[in-house]
Each structure stands twice: as structure tokens, then as C-alpha cells.
Design an enzyme around this catalytic site. Structure first.
Site, PDB file in Angstrom:
ATOM      1  N   THR A  86       0.819  -1.215   0.000  1.00  0.00           N
ATOM      2  CA  THR A  86       0.000   0.000   0.000  1.00  0.00           C
ATOM      3  C   THR A  86       0.851   1.263   0.000  1.00  0.00           C
ATOM      4  O   THR A  86       0.475   2.290  -0.566  1.00  0.00           O
ATOM      5  CB  THR A  86      -0.939  -0.010   1.236  1.00  0.00           C
ATOM      6  OG1 THR A  86      -1.845  -1.093   1.075  1.00  0.00           O
ATOM      7  CG2 THR A  86      -1.727   1.264   1.382  1.00  0.00           C
ATOM      8  N   THR A 115       1.630  -4.468   4.215  1.00  0.00           N
ATOM      9  CA  THR A 115       1.434  -4.836   5.628  1.00  0.00           C
ATOM     10  C   THR A 115       0.912  -6.259   5.807  1.00  0.00           C
ATOM     11  O   THR A 115       1.110  -6.870   6.851  1.00  0.00           O
ATOM     12  CB  THR A 115       0.427  -3.876   6.307  1.00  0.00           C
ATOM     13  OG1 THR A 115      -0.798  -3.916   5.581  1.00  0.00           O
ATOM     14  CG2 THR A 115       0.963  -2.469   6.374  1.00  0.00           C
TER      15      THR A 115
HETATM   16  N1  ASP Z   1      -2.815  -5.292   0.770  1.00  0.00           N
HETATM   17  C1  ASP Z   1      -1.699  -4.446   1.023  1.00  0.00           C
HETATM   18  C2  ASP Z   1      -0.403  -5.252   0.950  1.00  0.00           C
HETATM   19  O1  ASP Z   1      -0.097  -5.965   1.884  1.00  0.00           O
HETATM   20  C3  ASP Z   1      -1.838  -3.865   2.344  1.00  0.00           C
HETATM   21  C4  ASP Z   1      -0.729  -2.949   2.759  1.00  0.00           C
HETATM   22  O2  ASP Z   1       0.293  -2.772   2.130  1.00  0.00           O
HETATM   23  O3  ASP Z   1      -0.962  -2.358   3.796  1.00  0.00           O
HETATM   24  O4  ASP Z   1       0.286  -5.118  -0.025  1.00  0.00           O
END
Ligand code: ASP
Length: 325
Positions: free
Chosen positions: A14, A88
Site C-alpha cells: 500500500t 502490511t
Molecule cells: N494489501 C496491502 C499489501 O499488503 C496492504 C498494505 O500494504 O498495507 O500489499
């Protein structure tokens, strides 16, 4: 004082995404370029950026995590520290795998963002600057892989993504954070005493994680056996107890020479062979099930993958685990 040299290795997530209607929040390729010219970063350190991947972290695989580890060990020779930007969703797994296998003792910091670059109050820029500041700290050396989000420093071994959306999602529920990042300085309040290193050139990702729920049957254990899995991690109840309905399937897995480990599905705490009833921890231990201490299920799975990469036989992996736990 001369500025430290920090390499930022990007993998996607993200932190590198934007809203792109009508497709939703998706990766874009401006992130690395944006980092190179981000003034707040260049004020803190001499920054280089290496684009390793640009994927949502649900796309990450254990093989990619190992490749990332090898890259970090190779590149860090020319830097004072490395910051890895990551999604994340699987950050806990990647950070822990690197924590186990990295040879370097220089600072390696994972960071991420809960909000994309199109959202109000985006957290990515602040998290990256915080991570780079920690990477510049002498005190961050020799602490294993650290995770920095929301002005907090946590150990890769213990950190958990606790919330699906909030910016204070990354916490260490069991033991608390290691340190904090304030405008004037970075302060470490604690140290991680348990440091485990398993150096390996390979991993074997044929390890399954199965969560225990009431009244479950053994169909997933059966599937693991049929699939030729090397090991199963059971996320058991409380101290490491499972429904009695799956005891026969666990026996079968052990007869097929799979390693079966239990960890707890509780929020915090360690497993302990206490209960002697059918499916209770003590009875599982007597059958040959291995107890995984306080590790969370996804991390125990990573550790087994690493161990099966390092050791040639199931016997050797079992010996390692029995001597450690
Ligand atoms: N869906 C995203 C990922 O893990 C969530 C994030 O980066 O917070 O790439």
C-alpha cells in the site's frame, strides 16, 4: 557529522499504491522515483533506492522472501543500514524470515503504510522517514530485523498486524514495543533477548498451517499428508490443546514422518504440555508433537520452512526443535 548511507529496498504494498478508479487501490511505478527525490529523507541520510518488487504483499512467497534476504546481505556491505518497504499483509512473515536467515548485524528495518497515497492522513512518508532514522542509529545494530510504523519500533519476531485498517495496527501484544521515534531522537527502551539465527541458502515451503476450531475433523491434516507436506503447524487452543476428533489424524501424520508442532491461537502467551485428556497438550507431547513456545502460527510455519531448507532430514529438524523448545 557525516550522513549515514541507507539503502531502501522496495517490494510494493500500500505504501507504493494509489487509488486508480475504477480499479481500486493498485500499485503504481512512481514510488521509487518519489523516494529518490523526497526531501525529508535526504535530510536524514544519503539514500539509494533499489526496486526489488512492486507487488501487493499477498503476492509474496517464501522463495521471494529468501531472495530478498540474500539481496539485503549482499547490498548492505556498501551501506550503514537497509530499509525494506513492504505491504502490511504479510510483512510479519517476510520480516521474520529475514530475521532468521540474515547474516548481517547492521540495522535492517521493515516499514509499510496502512493508508495508500490517495488517502487523507497518509502514513507512508512518516513511516519511511522513521524507518530511515532508526536505520541510522548505532543502537539499532545487532537487534535483528526491526519493524517501524506509527513512530514505534518492534522486533520482527514478536510484532503482529493487529488491526485491518488502523495506522497503529503493528503492535507487540505480548511484550510491548522496543522503542519509539520522537522528533528529537530515537529511543530504545528494551532489548530482544531471544535471538535465533538459522543460516541457510535454501528453504522448503511445503509446510502447512491449520487453525483449530471446535468440532473440527481431520480433513485438512489428511490433505497435508496426501500433499506430502514436511510439517504441520497446528494453531491449537490455549496452552496447546486440540479437539479430540483430530487426534487420530495427528497420529497418522506422525506415522508418515511429518513434524507436527502446536502453537497457540490465543492473542498472547506460550503453549505448555499441561492437560492429559485426549487432545490435551500433555497427551500430544507424549505422541511426539513438538511445542512451539510463544511463536505465532504464521511465524512457526516460516521457521519450519527455513529449518527444512537448512537440514536434509526430518530427524535433524526434529532434533533442532526439541533441543530449542
Ligand atoms: N494489501 C496491502 C499489501 O499488503 C496492504 C498494505 O500494504 O498495507 O500489499
Amino acid at each position: 557529522m557525516e550522513k549515514k548511507k541507507i539503502l531502501i529496498v522496495t517490494t510494493g504494498g500500500t505504501i507504493a499504491m494509489k487509488q486508480n478508479s475504477p480499479f481500486g487501490v493498485i500499485p503504481n511505478d512512481e514510488f521509487a522515483e518519489h523516494l529518490r527525490s523526497f526531501p525529508q529523507l535526504n535530510n536524514v541520510a544519503k539514500i539509494d533506492v533499489y526496486e526489488f518488487l512492486n507487488v501487493p504483499s499477498p503476492f509474496m512467497t517464501p522463495q521471494k522472501m529468501l531472495e530478498l534476504a540474500k539481496l539485503v546481505d549482499k547490498k548492505i556491505v556498501d551501506y550503514d543500514g537497509v530499509v525494506v518497504t513492504h505491504g502490511t499483509d504479510t510483512l510479519e512473515e517476510s520480516a521474520y524470515l529475514l530475521d532468521l536467515v540474515l547474516k548481517t548485524e547492521k540495522p535492517v528495518i521493515f516499514t509499510a503504510a496502512m493508508r495508500s497515497n490517495s488517502e487523507l492522513g497518509l502514513d507512508g512518508p512518516r513511516n519511511i522517514v522513521g524507518a530511515v532514522r532508526v536505520a541510522c542509529e548505532e543502537q539499532a545494530k545487532g537487534k535483528g530485523v526491526l519493524v517501524v510504523l506509527n513512530d514505534e519500533i518492534d522486533a520482527a519476531r514478536d510484532v503482529v498486524k493487529t488491526d485491518a485498517g488502523k495506522i497503529n495496527s503493528f503492535l507487540t501484544p505480548s511484550y510491548g514495543l522496543l522503542g519509539i521515534i520522537d522528533p528529537d531522537r530515537v529511543t530504545f527502551y528494551r532489548d530482544l533477548i531471544i535471538r535465533e539465527k538459522i543460516h541457510t541458502e535454501k528453504i522448503d515451503s511445503n509446510v502447512d498451517l491449520i487453525k483449530c476450531v471446535s468440532n473440527m475433523d481431520g480433513r485438512f491434516i489428511e490433505a497435508s499428508i496426501n500433499h506430502g507436506a514436511k510439517a504441520i503447524v497446528l494453531e491449537a487452543f490455549g496452552r496447546g490443546n486440540v479437539p479430540r476428533f483430530i487426534v487420530k489424524d495427528i497420529k497418522k501424520a506422525l506415522e508418515h514422518n511429518l513434524i507436527v508442532t502446536v502453537v497457540s491461537r490465543t492473542y498472547t502467551g506460550r503453549v505448555l504440555p499441561e492437560y492429559g485428556y485426549e487432545g490435551g497438550g500433555l497427551s500430544l507431547k507424549k505422541m511426539g508433537v513438538i511445542f512451539g513456545d510463544d511463536l505465532k502460527g504464521p511465524k512457526m510455519r516460516i521457521k519450519l520452512m527455513v529449518l527444512f531448507g537448512k537440514y536434509k532430514t526430518t530427524e535433524a529438524v526434529r532434533n533442532y526443535l526439541q533441543n530449542k523448545n
